[in-house]
Design a protein around this motif. Structure first.
Motif, PDB file in Angstrom:
ATOM      1  N   GLN A  82       0.832  -1.189   0.000  1.00 14.11           N
ATOM      2  CA  GLN A  82       0.000   0.000   0.000  1.00 14.11           C
ATOM      3  C   GLN A  82       0.877   1.253   0.000  1.00 14.11           C
ATOM      4  O   GLN A  82       1.888   1.311   0.691  1.00 14.11           O
ATOM      5  N   ARG A  83       0.472   2.246  -0.788  1.00 10.87           N
ATOM      6  CA  ARG A  83       1.264   3.471  -0.909  1.00 10.87           C
ATOM      7  C   ARG A  83       1.365   4.211   0.412  1.00 10.87           C
ATOM      8  O   ARG A  83       2.384   4.835   0.704  1.00 10.87           O
ATOM      9  N   THR A  84       0.311   4.168   1.219  1.00  6.83           N
ATOM     10  CA  THR A  84       0.326   4.910   2.479  1.00  6.83           C
ATOM     11  C   THR A  84       1.213   4.260   3.524  1.00  6.83           C
ATOM     12  O   THR A  84       1.569   4.901   4.516  1.00  6.83           O
ATOM     13  N   ASN A  95       7.941  -0.412  -1.550  1.00  9.19           N
ATOM     14  CA  ASN A  95       7.482  -1.725  -2.014  1.00  9.19           C
ATOM     15  C   ASN A  95       6.547  -1.601  -3.209  1.00  9.19           C
ATOM     16  O   ASN A  95       6.544  -2.461  -4.095  1.00  9.19           O
ATOM     17  N   VAL A  96       5.746  -0.528  -3.236  1.00  8.63           N
ATOM     18  CA  VAL A  96       4.879  -0.305  -4.393  1.00  8.63           C
ATOM     19  C   VAL A  96       5.723  -0.039  -5.638  1.00  8.63           C
ATOM     20  O   VAL A  96       5.452  -0.580  -6.724  1.00  8.63           O
ATOM     21  N   ALA A  97       6.750   0.789  -5.488  1.00  2.66           N
ATOM     22  CA  ALA A  97       7.641   1.038  -6.621  1.00  2.66           C
ATOM     23  C   ALA A  97       8.341  -0.238  -7.068  1.00  2.66           C
ATOM     24  O   ALA A  97       8.505  -0.490  -8.273  1.00  2.66           O
ATOM     25  N   GLY A  98       8.747  -1.068  -6.115  1.00  3.45           N
ATOM     26  CA  GLY A  98       9.349  -2.349  -6.474  1.00  3.45           C
ATOM     27  C   GLY A  98       8.375  -3.264  -7.184  1.00  3.45           C
ATOM     28  O   GLY A  98       8.759  -4.002  -8.111  1.00  3.45           O
ATOM     29  N   TYR A  99       7.095  -3.235  -6.794  1.00  6.14           N
ATOM     30  CA  TYR A  99       6.086  -4.051  -7.471  1.00  6.14           C
ATOM     31  C   TYR A  99       5.914  -3.599  -8.914  1.00  6.14           C
ATOM     32  O   TYR A  99       5.731  -4.423  -9.812  1.00  6.14           O
ATOM     33  N   LEU A 147       1.129  -5.724 -15.047  1.00  2.90           N
ATOM     34  CA  LEU A 147       0.013  -5.896 -14.114  1.00  2.90           C
ATOM     35  C   LEU A 147      -0.145  -4.713 -13.172  1.00  2.90           C
ATOM     36  O   LEU A 147      -1.283  -4.347 -12.815  1.00  2.90           O
ATOM     37  N   ALA A 148       0.962  -4.096 -12.750  1.00  2.00           N
ATOM     38  CA  ALA A 148       0.896  -3.041 -11.740  1.00  2.00           C
ATOM     39  C   ALA A 148       0.051  -1.849 -12.185  1.00  2.00           C
ATOM     40  O   ALA A 148      -0.755  -1.344 -11.378  1.00  2.00           O
ATOM     41  N   PRO A 149       0.153  -1.336 -13.423  1.00  3.25           N
ATOM     42  CA  PRO A 149      -0.723  -0.202 -13.800  1.00  3.25           C
ATOM     43  C   PRO A 149      -2.199  -0.542 -13.747  1.00  3.25           C
ATOM     44  O   PRO A 149      -3.023   0.304 -13.383  1.00  3.25           O
TER      45      PRO A 149
END
Length: 542
Positions: free
Chosen positions: A58-60, A65-69, A76-78
């Motif tokens: 989660q970004r918050t 980790n979000v950037a790594g995902y 898939l991430a977008p």
């Protein structure tokens, strides 16, 4: 002559009123939304909707980790981001389920509350005419006392069994006693639902006005931090807050004590610190442990874990020294720790005051608090019994001047892949113990000075935490009342014997019982109540 009488034409009947389809649709939709079945479905959907928030970063909470995902799953991430997968609890679809559940509970609980209040204010109904048709029945038996006295005795006995009782007299001299019990079952149901509403309100307002931050705090009065968004490793503010709303306090870790069992399992963790809660105010000492956080006026500081931060002193080719206190992150319970020490501002020519970006230096490796005597790659005990540091040296462009975000606990693998950062040490890592110095191929030196301990802290503030806690406690209480309560009614009819007048010749007593809910123990309770009611006044007197 024939006279034809003209009669007025009958008045036309008004056309039937057509039902308002829109109103009927709204009424039926509201009934469906406020039904208990819909509330249970929405509660299940809310639990299912929270699953992505536990599976996906989660970004918050952890933007890295979000950037790594995104780097690992570029296709898939977008799609997940557009669906709100990385901001689940702030997404419109999660909020819609949350609001529908709240509306459903309110629409379901309020009418039931009104009905329950009316039931509490309503006296038990009179005895039915034919008690023998009830599920529980006791045939009429003679009593020596008159009907009025017998009815009074029965009512007193029912009150001792916590029945709501009403005594009525009929014109034919017959007395009836009505008893009702088990209204706490519905009280428990309502209490549980209101507690669930309190939890939903608390979670919602807690998300709006709460905040949290994580900080890795190294021991030392020179390495403290103050409550500011920029000084947290990770932080999250509620939608109704900004950085200026955070309360003021500063914290310094002065010491950390950890004890372990013989197998390395931790026994106690204790952090000693000093805290300042006012600008230019005094620093007061304090202690907190894993299960006893540091409680401030508008924040709680929780101790999550700890580790070691090696102290490294690097001397460049011009004789200039720089010292880094670098936390190494544990990777197992024995505190085998990994980390990297970067020195981007070294090898600056004192004549030109220019820095060569290709002469930046970094050291990556593993710290073992207790080295395995057999030569294993991991620590064998979490305390520092035989510490050693195993490092690999790199020289070149670290990529820190590009302005791109990166981790301070690992090297940029892209710089290694494109050859701008190269390994300069041998194939095997260099082993250093506290106090040892390592001389590199260009004459630069690295000294392992020692270590300091660090603590991983989680700072939290939730203004509605007492409300959520109270709701959870009341919910459990209401659930116990709901499961243990059983609504039932009993009736007694006391009449004079046939052919005798009221007040003479004793009386006849008949009883009946009706469980309003499934209650397997009602038969035994009914028999006990009837047996107690049939006792004579002399038998009831202690």
């Amino acid at each position: 002559m024939t006279v034809v009488e003209e009669r007025p034409a009958p008045a036309a009947e008004p056309p039937p009123r057509r039902p308002n389809r829109l109103w009927a649709l709204l009424r039926n939709s509201w009934r469906q939304l406020t039904s208990m079945r819909t509330a249970l479905v929405l509660l299940f959907l809310l639990a299912v909707a929270a699953i992505p928030g536990s599976v996906l970063p989660q970004r918050t909470i952890n933007p890295e980790n979000v950037a790594g995902y995104f780097r690992e799953h570029p296709d898939l991430a977008p799609v997940l981001s557009r669906l709100g997968g990385f901001d689940v609890y702030a997404s419109p679809w999660f909020a819609s389920i949350y609001l529908l559940l709240f509306t459903s509970l309110v629409g379901c609980v309020i009418p039931r509350l009104l009905d329950h209040v009316r039931a509490l204010r309503t006296v038990p109904p009179d005895a039915p005419r034919r008690l023998e048709r009830l599920p529980e029945h006791a045939a009429a038996e003679p009593r020596p006392d008159d009907p009025a006295a017998a009815a009074a005795g029965v009512a007193a006995g029912l009150r001792r069994h916590r029945f709501r009782t009403v005594v009525r007299e009929r014109p034919d001299g017959t007395w009836t006693v009505s008893g009702e019990k088990g209204l706490l079952k519905e009280t428990g149901n309502l209490l549980f639902h209101f507690a669930l509403l309190a939890v939903l309100i608390g979670v919602g307002f807690g998300h709006w006005y709460g905040w949290n931050g994580n900080r890795l705090l190294v021991q030392g009065n020179d390495l403290g931090f103050c409550n500011s968004v920029t000084q947290y490793d990770e932080s999250s503010l509620g939608p109704r807050l900004d950085a200026a709303d955070l309360p003021f306090f500063c914290l310094r870790l002065t010491d950390f004590e950890a004890t372990y069992q013989s197998n390395g399992q931790p026994k106690t963790f204790g952090a000693q610190a000093t805290v300042q809660t006012e600008h230019d105010g005094p620093w007061r000492p304090t202690e907190f442990t894993v299960n006893h956080p540091l409680r401030l006026s508008q924040a709680n500081v929780h101790l999550l874990g700890h580790g070691y931060a090696p102290i490294l002193r690097f001397t460049d080719r011009f004789g200039q020294q720089q010292t880094r206190i670098v936390p190494f992150l544990p990777r197992d319970q024995m505190l085998t720790s990994e980390g990297v020490a970067q020195f981007p501002d070294v090898n600056i020519d004192p004549k030109t005051n220019q820095r060569d970006e290709d002469l930046q230096v970094a050291f990556e490796g593993v710290y073992l608090p207790t080295v395995d005597p057999k030569g294993g790659p991991a620590s064998v005990f979490p305390a520092e019994r035989e510490p050693a540091l195993f490092l690999t040296a790199y020289r070149g462009n670290l990529g820190v001047d590009a302005g791109l975000p990166g981790s301070v606990y690992a090297l940029d693998r892209g710089q290694l892949a494109n050859g701008q950062l190269k390994q300069v040490s041998g194939e095997r890592p260099q082993r250093l113990t506290p106090g040892q110095t390592w001389t590199l191929d260009d004459g630069t030196k690295l000294e392992f000075v020692g270590t300091r301990q660090f603590a991983t802290l989680a700072v939290r503030y939730d203004p509605t935490q007492p409300l959520v806690l109270g709701g959870a406690v009341l919910g459990l209480l209401g659930l116990m009342l709901s499961l243990s309560g059983h609504r039932r009614r009993v009736w007694f009819r006391v009449s004079p014997p046939a052919g005798s007048e009221a007040g003479t010749g004793g009386s006849l007593m008949e009883a009946g019982g009706l469980p309003r809910t499934d209650y397997p123990g009602f038969h035994e309770e009914f028999e006990q109540v009837v047996a107690a009611a049939r006792r004579t006044p002399e038998e009831r007197t202690p």
